[in-house]
Scaffold this active site. Structure first.
Site, short mmCIF file in Angstrom:
data_model
loop_
_atom_site.label_atom_id
_atom_site.label_comp_id
_atom_site.label_asym_id
_atom_site.label_seq_id
_atom_site.Cartn_x
_atom_site.Cartn_y
_atom_site.Cartn_z
N SER A 193 -9.81 1.92 2.55
CA SER A 193 -8.91 2.64 1.65
C SER A 193 -7.95 1.73 0.89
O SER A 193 -7.44 2.11 -0.15
CB SER A 193 -8.10 3.64 2.46
OG SER A 193 -7.25 2.97 3.36
N SER A 216 -9.98 -0.36 6.74
CA SER A 216 -9.31 -0.24 5.44
C SER A 216 -8.59 -1.49 4.95
O SER A 216 -8.20 -1.57 3.78
CB SER A 216 -8.34 0.93 5.45
OG SER A 216 -9.05 2.13 5.42
N LYS A 248 0.86 -1.19 0.00
CA LYS A 248 0.00 0.00 0.00
C LYS A 248 0.89 1.24 0.00
O LYS A 248 1.91 1.28 0.72
CB LYS A 248 -0.90 -0.03 1.24
CG LYS A 248 -1.99 1.02 1.25
CD LYS A 248 -2.87 0.87 2.49
CE LYS A 248 -4.02 1.87 2.50
NZ LYS A 248 -4.86 1.73 3.70
#
Ligand SMILES: [Zn+2]
Lengths: 497, 502
Positions: free
Chosen positions: A155, A179, A80
Site C-alpha cells: 500500500s 506494504s 505515508k
C-alpha cells in the site's frame, strides 16, 4: 539543484550540520522537485509547504544559535498518509476521512518533529493500507518512477515513488503484509519492516492491529537505519510496543560485515510462478553473499504455504472491527444527514459512499470470519497457522542468522492489470506475509533489474524478532557489493522524469 | 400499550419454580478511565473529559489502567472467585452511536475472576448462597440524550446529543450462576444479593456504588419452570433496574407475568424488557430472535493481563472485613436482636451510627438518635436517612451533652429539631434557645418545695413508702421549670426533702 535532491539523508544532514547547505535550501529544493514531477508521479496527497519551511527555518535557527543538531536534522521526509499529524489532513487514502484534520500527532510524527526532520507532506496509499498497487487509493493511483504506466507497489506506493523520484530522501511506511517491502522492491528502494512492537503504532490508523508495523523507507541502507533509530523504541501509549532499546541498526549498517554469518534460502519462497528475471537476480544476490564470506544453506519452512490464507482471515477480521468506528458520528465524511434519516441510515449511507470496493470486500470477509459458528473454522484456524509459521521461523533461526528470498514474485506490473482480480493481487505478497504473521523483522533492498523488462528486483532479508540489526548488517554488505559491481546506485538507471 | 396479564404471586409460585440470573455492572471509582488518562469525575461539562483514545479517534490505542485491574481482582477475591493467571480483553462488536469505536473493550471467555459465591442474609436472618459465574472488566459507553420525542425515548426524537465523558469509565460486570431453589423468596434474594454486593463494593473502596447515580446497574434475568422440571424455561432480561426496591419488584412482576403467559398455554418470548418505576411493571424491549452476534475476538491492541500470584495474595491479605461478617460482629458488640439489626440496615443507618460512634458517642445513644428521632424525621420528609441535614458529629455532640447532664432527652430533641431547622450546630441551638438543664440548686429546691406544698396527699403517699407516686411530683417540677430540669436530680431532691431512701 539536482545535486541536493540526489543526496542521501546522511549526506544531507552532514551538509546542513557543517553549514554547507541550509535546511531551508534543502526543503525548497525538494518542494521544487515535487512541484516539477509530482503531477506525473502523484506520490503526494497533501504537501505541507508552510509546515516544512517553518521546520527547516527552525533547524537553521538552531544551528545559528549553536545548539546541537540530531543525525537527521533538516532532512526532508515524505510521510505515508496513515500517521496522524496535528493540524495536517490525514486521509488514509480514503474518502471517509476526507477533510479530517487530526487533533493529535502520532508518536512517530512526534519523534520526527523532535528529531528536527522536515515533513514535506503526506503520501498516497491504498485505502486503509489494503492493496499492493496503490490503485485502491480513493484519490487516484501513483505511478512507478521507473515506468509511470506501472504500479509503484502498495500500500505504500506513494512513499516508495517519492523516494525513487527524488522528491524526498526519506519516507515512512507501514507494513501489514508487505506494504513497505513490496513497494521498495518494485521501485528499486530500501524498505524495512521492524520487529512487531519496535515502532509505536500510536497514531497510526489501524488496518490489522496484530500485523501493522510502521517502518523506514529510504534509498540507502544507512539512511533507513538512521530513520529506524529515530522512530523506534518503547512507547507507553502503545501496549504492544516492546520495552527494549532499539537494536543497534546504525552501527550494523555502517559495518556491513557478513563474514561467518549463516544465511538460509527459504525453499518455499521461490520456484514455480516466479518471474525468471527475479529468480536470476535473487540467485546472484545469494552468490554475492557467499562471495562476501557468508555461509548459505537451504531452509524449509513448510507452513509458509498456508500463510496467505491465514493472512486473509486475520487481517480482514481485525479490519472489520477497526473500521467500525467510521460511522459519521464524530469525524470524517457524513452522508444523508438531511434531518429525515436515522443515525443508523446515515452511518450506512456514509460507509456505502466512503469506503472503496476493496475495503468493503475485506470488512465483509472479516465480519463473516468472526461470526459465531464460523469463528473456530476461520479465525481460530488462522491463528493456529500463525503459530505454525512462527515455529517454522524459530526452527530456521536455530540454524541460520537470517533468511533470504525474493521480496515479490514479479517486477512491477502495469497499472490496471490486476484491479479486477483480487486473488492475483493478493499473491503479490506471498513472500512478505509470513514475516508479519510471525512478527519478525525484514528488509527489501534492490538487487538489480530483471533482464526481461529492465525493472527493479528486490531481495528480502528476514531476521528474528528484536534482531533488526542483522538486516542492516547483511543489507549494507549486499548494497556495497552491488554498487561496486554496477559502478553506481541502481536508481541511477531509472529514466529521467 | 396493552395491559399485561398477571397471575397472583401465590398462584404463580404454587405452579412454578423461578430461576434467576443477575448481571450487575459497577462503575469503578478509579481516578482515570480504563484505557486512557481522562478524568472520571461526574458532572463535568459534556465532552470535556475526552481524548483521542476514549473518543476512538483513528490511530488511537488503549492502555490498561492498573488500578482498574486491581479493583477487579479485589472484587473477585471478595466474591471468593478464582483469579485468572492469564487473561485477555476481547472486543464486543456492535454499532451504537454512543460507543466511540463501535466495539466495547470487554472480556469474553477469559474473565479476570470466575467461580465464586456470595452469602447473603435475608430479612429473617436466613443465609442464602448465590453462586458467582464470573466478574470481568470492561469499559462504559457514552451517554445519548434523545431530544424532541416523548420522555427521552429515541422513538419520535428529532435528534440526539452525545456525551462521551462516560465512555471508557471502567466497569466490572458480575454475573451470577442460575439462582435456583429460592422459591417464593426469589425476589427477596435478588434484592438481598444486590444490597450485599453494594455493601461489599463499598467496603472494598473500589466504588461508591450509588445506584441512583448509575454507578451500579442491575439486569434481572428470570425464567419459570414447572415444579419438578430440571430444564430452565425461556428467560426474559429486564435491563437497568436501578434501585434495590426495583430489583425486588421487577423479579416479582416477571414471576407473575411469566406465570400468566405459561398457565394460559402461551410461550415466553426471549426478549429484553424495560422496568418502570411508576408502577413496577416491565414492558417489552427488543426481541432477541437469535442471540446477538457480537463477533468477539481477543483485543489485539492490548497485551494479556497476567497478575503475578504474589500481587494477588497481597491484595487478598489486604481485603477489609466483609460486610456480612462486620454486621454480625457489630450486632454482637451492641447486643441487639436480629430484627433490630435488620431495621438499622433497612434504614440505611449503619454507617451513620458508626460515624457517630467514631465521633465519641456510645453505641446505644448513637443508635437511639438515628433510629428514633432522625429516622422519623427522614420518613416524614421523604428523604434518605443520610440526607437528613445533621452530621454524625452533631449527633455525637448532642449525645455528649446528654451524658454530661447538660441536656435531658426532651431538651435534646429540641436541640436536634433546631439543628434540622438550620439554626446551627447543637451548641448554637442550646445558646440561642436557652435550652440548659436548670442546675441552680436553690431555684430547683424552691420548685420542689412548691410542688410538695401544693400536693400534700401525694407527698404523704411517698412518705408512706409509695415511691411510684414520686412521678407526679417530678412531673409538676418539670412543668414548673419548663422542662429544663434534670429529672434525675429532681427525683433525688423530692425523696431527700420527704426523708425517703430512693
Ligand atoms: Zn480519554
Amino acid at each position: 539543484m539536482t545535486e541536493i535532491i540526489k543526496l542521501t539523508a546522511a549526506q544531507t544532514a552532514e551538509k546542513i550540520a557543517s553549514g554547507e547547505l541550509t535546511a531551508v535550501e534543502v526543503a525548497e529544493a525538494h518542494l521544487a522537485r515535487i512541484e516539477a514531477v509530482d503531477e506525473k508521479v502523484h506520490a503526494f496527497l497533501h504537501i505541507d509547504r508552510e509546515g516544512a519551511l517553518a521546520q527547516a527555518r527552525a533547524v537553521d535557527a538552531k544551528r545559528a544559535a549553536g545548539e546541537p543538531l540530531g543525525p537527521l536534522a533538516g532532512v526532508p521526509l515524505a510521510m505515508k498518509d496513515i500517521f496522524t499529524t496535528e493540524g495536517v489532513p490525514t486521509t488514509v487514502g480514503s474518502k471517509i476521512l476526507e477533510g479530517w484534520i487530526p487533533p493529535y500527532d502520532s508518536t512517530v510524527t512526534r519523534k520526527l518533529k523532535a528529531a528536527d526532520v522536515v515533513i514535506l507532506g503526506k503520501t498516497n496509499m491504498d485505502e486503509f493500507a489494503m492493496g499492493s498497487s496503490t490503485e485502491n487509493s480513493a484519490y487516484g493511483p501513483t505511478g512507478n518512477p521507473w515506468d509511470l504506466t506501472r504500479i509503484p507497489g502498495g500500500s505504500g506506493g506513494g512513499s516508495a515513488a517519492a523516494l525513487a523520484a527524488y522528491e524526498a530522501p526519506l519516507a515512512l511506511g507501514t507494513d501489514t503484509g508487505g506494504s513497505i517491502r513490496q513497494p521498495a522492491a518494485v521501485t528499486g528502494t530500501v524498505g524495512v519492516k521492524p520487529t512487531y512492537g519496535g515502532v509505536s503504532r500510536y497514531g497510526m490508523v489501524a488496518f490489522s492491529s496484530s500485523l501493522d508495523q510502521g517502518g523506514p523507507c529510504a534509498r540507502t541502507v544507512l539512511d533507513a537505519a538512521l530513520l529506524h533509530e529515530a522512530i523506534g523504541g518503547h512507547d507507553p501509549l502503545d501496549s504492544t510496543s516492546i520495552d527494549a532499546p532499539v537494536p543497534p541498526v546504525v552501527e550494523a549498517a555502517r559495518s556491513g560485515d557478513v563474514r561467518g554469518m549463516r544465511i538460509g534460502v527459504v525453499k518455499e519462497l521461490g520456484g514455480e510462478g516466479y518471474q525468471p528475471g527475479v529468480v536470476q537476480r535473487f540467485e546472484e544476490s545469494v552468490e554475492v553473499l557467499r562471495g562476501l564470506g557468508a555461509e548459505v544453506v537451504e531452509i524449509s519452512c513448510p507452513s509458509f504455504v498456508y500463510a496467505l490464507a491465514a493472512y486473509y482471515l486475520i487481517a480482514p477480521s481485525e479490519c472489520s472491527s477497526n473500521l467500525a468506528r467510521f460511522d459519521a458520528m464524530r469525524y470524517g465524511l457524513r452522508v444523508g444527514d438531511d434531518g429525515t434519516k436515522s443515525a443508523e441510515e446515515v452511518t450506512a449511507l456514509t460507509r456505502e459512499a466512503g469506503f472503496g470496493p476493496e475495503v468493503k470486500r475485506r470488512i465483509i470477509l472479516g465480519t463473516y470470519a468472526l461470526s459465531s459458528g464460523y469463528y473456530d473454522a476461520y479465525y481460530g484456524s488462522a491463528q493456529k497457522v500463525r503459530t505454525l509459521i512462527t515455529r517454522d521461523f524459530e526452527k530456521a533461526f536455530e540454524q541460520v542468522d537470517v533468511l533470504v528470498s525474493p521480496t515479490t514474485p514479479t517486477t512491477a506490473f502495469p497499472l490496471g492489470e490486476r484491479v479486477d482480480d483480487p486473488l492475483a493481487m493478493y499473491l503479490v505478497d506471498l513472500c512478505t506475509i509470513p514475516v508479519n504473521l510471525a512478527g519478525n523483522a525484514a528488509m527489501s533492498l534492490p538487487c538489480g533489474l530483471a533482464p526481461e523488462d529492465g525493472l527493479p528486483v528486490g531481495l528480502q532479508i528476514i531476521a528474528p524478532a528484536l534482531k533488526d540489526d542483522r538486516l542492516y548488517r547483511v543489507g549494507a554488505a549486499v548494497e556495497a557489493a552491488f554498487v561496486k559491481k554496477w559502478g553506481h546506485a541502481l536508481l541511477e538507471e531509472a529514466p529521467q522524469l | 400499550m396493552t395491559v399485561t396479564e398477571l397471575l397472583s404471586y401465590e398462584d404463580a409460585l404454587a405452579a412454578y419454580d423461578p430461576v434467576m440470573g443477575l448481571e450487575v455492572h459497577v462503575e469503578l471509582g478509579t481516578r482515570t478511565k480504563m484505557f486512557c488518562g481522562c478524568s472520571t469525575e461526574l458532572g463535568a461539562e459534556p465532552n470535556s473529559q475526552v481524548c483521542p483514545t476514549c473518543l476512538g479517534l483513528p490511530g488511537s490505542l488503549p492502555v490498561v489502567n492498573r488500578t482498574g485491574v486491581e479493583s477487579a481482582i479485589k472484587i473477585g477475591l471478595a466474591l471468593n472467585c478464582e483469579i485468572a493467571q492469564w487473561c485477555r480483553f476481547a472486543r464486543k462488536n456492535y454499532f451504537y452511536p454512543d460507543m466511540p469505536k463501535n466495539f466495547q473493550t470487554s472480556q469474553y471467555d477469559e474473565p479476570i475472576a470466575y467461580n465464586g459465591y456470595l452469602d447473603v442474609a435475608l430479612e429473617d436472618g436466613e443465609v442464602f448462597r448465590v453462586e458467582i459465574e464470573r466478574a470481568h472488566m470492561e469499559e462504559d459507553t457514552g451517554k445519548s440524550t434523545h431530544v424532541g420525542g416523548a420522555t427521552g425515548r429515541i422513538h419520535g426524537a428529532s435528534h440526539s446529543l452525545l456525551d462521551y465523558n462516560r465512555a471508557g469509565i471502567p466497569l466490572i460486570e458480575i454475573v451470577t450462576k442460575p439462582i435456583e431453589g429460592a422459591g417464593a423468596r426469589a425476589p427477596e434474594v435478588a434484592r438481598a444479593y444486590v444490597a450485599e454486593l453494594r455493601e461489599l463494593i463499598k467496603a472494598l473502596g473500589v466504588s461508591e456504588a450509588r445506584m441512583e447515580m448509575g454507578q451500579m446497574r442491575c439486569d434481572v434475568n428470570l425464567s419459570l419452570r414447572p415444579h419438578g422440571q430440571k430444564t430452565f424455561g425461556t428467560r426474559s432480561e429486564t435491563k437497568n433496574v436501578n434501585s434495590l426496591r426495583s430489583v425486588e419488584r421487577a423479579a416479582r412482576f416477571e414471576v407473575q407475568r411469566h406465570a400468566a403467559v405459561l398457565s394460559s398455554g402461551g410461550t415466553i418470548v426471549q426478549e429484553t424488557r424495560h422496568f418502570h418505576e411508576e408502577d413496577g411493571s416491565t414492558t417489552s424491549g427488543r426481541i432477541k430472535e437469535e442471540a446477538e452476534d457480537y463477533r468477539y475476538f481477543p483485543e489485539p491492541d492490548l497485551v494479556p493481563v497476567a497478575p503475578p500470584r504474589e500481587w494477588v495474595e497481597e491484595l487478598r491479605a489486604g481485603l477489609p472485613e466483609l460486610p456480612r461478617l462486620r454486621r454480625k460482629r457489630l450486632q454482637e458488640e451492641w447486643g441487639i436482636a436480629d430484627h433490630e439489626m435488620q431495621s438499622v440496615l433497612n434504614a440505611g443507618a449503619l454507617d451513620l451510627i458508626l460515624a457517630t460512634i467514631a465521633e465519641g458517642a456510645d453505641a446505644t445513644a448513637a443508635r437511639k438518635w438515628w433510629m428514633g428521632e432522625l429516622a422519623r424525621h427522614a420518613n416524614e420528609s421523604g428523604v434518605e436517612l443520610a440526607a437528613v441535614p445533621i452530621t454524625p458529629a452533631q449527633v455525637a455532640r448532642v449525645a455528649a451533652l446528654v451524658a454530661a447532664g447538660d441536656l435531658n432527652d426532651k431538651l435534646a430533641r429540641q436541640v436536634i429539631e433546631g439543628v434540622l431547622a438550620g439554626e446551627g450546630g447543637p451548641d448554637e441551638v442550646v445558646d440561642a434557645r436557652g435550652l440548659k438543664v436548670v442546675s441552680d440548686e436553690g431555684a430547683l429546691g424552691a420548685a420542689v418545695d412548691d410542688a410538695i406544698a401544693a400536693n400534700g396527699a401525694i407527698a404523704d403517699k411517698i412518705r408512706g413508702g409509695n415511691l411510684a407516686a414520686a412521678g407526679a411530683l417530678i412531673g409538676a417540677v418539670m412543668k414548673a421549670t419548663r422542662g429544663q430540669a434534670d429529672a434525675k436530680r429532681v427525683r433525688e431532691l423530692v425523696l431527700e426533702k420527704l426523708g425517703v431512701q430512693g
